[in-house]
Scaffold this motif. Structure first.
Motif, PDB file in Angstrom:
ATOM      1  N   TYR A   9     114.358  19.488  97.079  1.00 55.14           N
ATOM      2  CA  TYR A   9     115.481  18.565  97.207  1.00 55.14           C
ATOM      3  C   TYR A   9     115.542  17.957  98.600  1.00 55.14           C
ATOM      4  O   TYR A   9     115.628  16.734  98.768  1.00 55.14           O
ATOM      5  N   LEU A  10     115.525  18.812  99.598  1.00 57.76           N
ATOM      6  CA  LEU A  10     115.784  18.332 100.951  1.00 57.76           C
ATOM      7  C   LEU A  10     114.605  17.597 101.568  1.00 57.76           C
ATOM      8  O   LEU A  10     114.781  16.872 102.552  1.00 57.76           O
ATOM      9  N   HIS A  11     113.431  17.758 101.028  1.00 56.74           N
ATOM     10  CA  HIS A  11     112.312  16.949 101.514  1.00 56.74           C
ATOM     11  C   HIS A  11     112.625  15.466 101.317  1.00 56.74           C
ATOM     12  O   HIS A  11     112.377  14.642 102.211  1.00 56.74           O
ATOM     13  N   TYR A  12     113.171  15.138 100.149  1.00 55.86           N
ATOM     14  CA  TYR A  12     113.515  13.742  99.854  1.00 55.86           C
ATOM     15  C   TYR A  12     114.924  13.383 100.335  1.00 55.86           C
ATOM     16  O   TYR A  12     115.149  12.280 100.854  1.00 55.86           O
ATOM     17  N   ALA A  13     115.849  14.301 100.158  1.00 53.00           N
ATOM     18  CA  ALA A  13     117.241  13.989 100.491  1.00 53.00           C
ATOM     19  C   ALA A  13     117.492  13.970 101.992  1.00 53.00           C
ATOM     20  O   ALA A  13     118.344  13.221 102.475  1.00 53.00           O
ATOM     21  N   ARG A  59     125.016  10.959 102.371  1.00 50.83           N
ATOM     22  CA  ARG A  59     123.624  11.012 101.937  1.00 50.83           C
ATOM     23  C   ARG A  59     123.398  12.165 100.962  1.00 50.83           C
ATOM     24  O   ARG A  59     122.803  11.986  99.892  1.00 50.83           O
ATOM     25  N   LEU A  60     123.868  13.352 101.296  1.00 49.42           N
ATOM     26  CA  LEU A  60     123.654  14.509 100.426  1.00 49.42           C
ATOM     27  C   LEU A  60     124.394  14.365  99.110  1.00 49.42           C
ATOM     28  O   LEU A  60     123.939  14.855  98.070  1.00 49.42           O
ATOM     29  N   ASN A  61     125.539  13.706  99.143  1.00 54.55           N
ATOM     30  CA  ASN A  61     126.328  13.530  97.921  1.00 54.55           C
ATOM     31  C   ASN A  61     125.563  12.732  96.862  1.00 54.55           C
ATOM     32  O   ASN A  61     125.756  12.925  95.661  1.00 54.55           O
ATOM     33  N   LYS A  62     124.672  11.852  97.301  1.00 54.83           N
ATOM     34  CA  LYS A  62     123.862  11.072  96.355  1.00 54.83           C
ATOM     35  C   LYS A  62     122.941  11.972  95.537  1.00 54.83           C
ATOM     36  O   LYS A  62     122.502  11.596  94.449  1.00 54.83           O
ATOM     37  N   THR A  66     126.266  19.132  98.962  1.00 53.00           N
ATOM     38  CA  THR A  66     127.352  19.057  99.939  1.00 53.00           C
ATOM     39  C   THR A  66     126.982  19.891 101.164  1.00 53.00           C
ATOM     40  O   THR A  66     126.164  20.808 101.079  1.00 53.00           O
ATOM     41  N   VAL A  67     127.601  19.576 102.275  1.00 53.18           N
ATOM     42  CA  VAL A  67     127.404  20.377 103.480  1.00 53.18           C
ATOM     43  C   VAL A  67     128.415  21.519 103.481  1.00 53.18           C
ATOM     44  O   VAL A  67     129.460  21.437 102.839  1.00 53.18           O
TER      45      VAL A  67
END
Length: 218
Positions: A9-13, A59-62, A66-67
Motif C-alpha cells: 500500500y505505502l509504496h504507492y500511497a 493523501r492516505l484517505n484516497k 488514516t494517520v
C-alpha cells in the motif's frame, strides 16, 4: 496492517508520492525513512513540514488509510539545536542530538523507554512461566531471547541500555529460578557459577555494523 500489506500500500500511497510530488514542491531538502507502516520525514524548512503535515491525511484517505494522531507530530530536530530537548521514538529507539567528546553534534540512539519496559515485562513473564524447565533448556531459550535483543539494540551509543537490560535480566532469572520450590535453589554465589556455565550471551555493541536506521537530517 501486516508488514506485507503495508509495503504494498505505502509504496504507492506514500513512497512514490513523496518522491515524485512532495519533494518537487519543497523549497529545501527532504527525506523519508519508512519501515512497514512506520515512517519519519525530515524537512529543511518548517513551512515544508507543515504543508506536508496538512496534505498527508488527504493523501492516505484516497487509499482508505488514516494517520495515527497520537503518533503524528511536527518536532524541531536539528544539529544546530544539540541541547537534547527535542527527540523522537522510531522502531524501538529514541533519537536525540547530543554533543560528543569532541563537542561535535551527533545523533544518539538509545532503546526507547516504552520498548525497554515492554522487553523487561515480557522477559519477566517468560521466566515466571518457564522457571520449572530444566536449567539447560531454560538457559538455551534465555540465550536465544537475549541474543535477539542485543542483535537489534546493540548499536553504537546504546551500550548503557543493553548493559542495564542484561543486569535486570540476570536479577529476574535469579528471582524466578529461586521460586521453583519452597526452598531457594541458589544464593548469588551459586547463581553466578550457573550463569558462567549456561548464560553464554553477553551484551554486545556491533560497532562496525551499519544500522538499518540510516537517517539524513539537516
Amino acid at each position: 496492517m501486516s508488514p506485507v500489506l503495508a509495503n504494498v500500500y505505502l509504496h504507492y500511497a506514500l513512497d512514490l508520492w513523496f518522491d515524485k510530488v512532495v519533494r518537487k514542491h519543497c523549497e529545501g531538502k527532504t527525506y523519508i525513512i519508512r519501515f512497514a507502516d512506520d515512517f519519519v520525514c525530515s524537512f529543511q524548512y518548517k513551512r515544508d513540514a507543515e504543508k506536508f503535515f496538512r496534505s498527508l491525511p488527504k493523501r492516505l484517505n484516497k487509499f482508505g488509510l488514516t494517520v495515527a494522531p497520537e503518533k503524528t507530530r511536527i518536532i524541531p530536530f536539528s544539529r544546530y539545536q544539540p541541547d537534547g530537548l527535542t527527540c523522537f521514538d522510531f522502531l524501538g529507539f529514541k533519537f536525540r542530538w547530543v554533543l560528543n567528546r569532541k563537542d561535535q553534534p551527533v545523533i544518539r540512539r538509545r532503546t526507547s523507554s516504552k520498548k525497554f519496559r515492554s522487553s523487561i515485562m515480557n522477559l519477566k513473564q517468560w521466566c515466571k512461566e518457564h522457571r520449572n524447565d530444566r536449567l539447560k533448556k531454560f538457559f538455551r531459550s534465555a540465550n536465544s531471547k537475549l541474543r535477539g535483543h542485543y542483535n537489534y539494540y546493540g548499536v553504537r551509543g546504546n551500550s548503557e541500555s543493553i548493559t542495564r537490560f542484561h543486569r535486570i535480566a540476570e536479577r529476574t532469572m535469579f528471582k524466578w529460578l529461586n521460586r521453583r520450590s519452597q526452598r531457594r535453589s541458589f544464593n548469588w554465589t551459586q547463581f553466578r557459577l550457573t550463569l558462567d556455565r549456561y548464560l553464554t550471551v553477553k551484551p554486545l555493541v556491533h560497532v562496525n555494523r551499519d544500522s538499518q536506521l540510516s537517517f539524513q537530517f539537516i
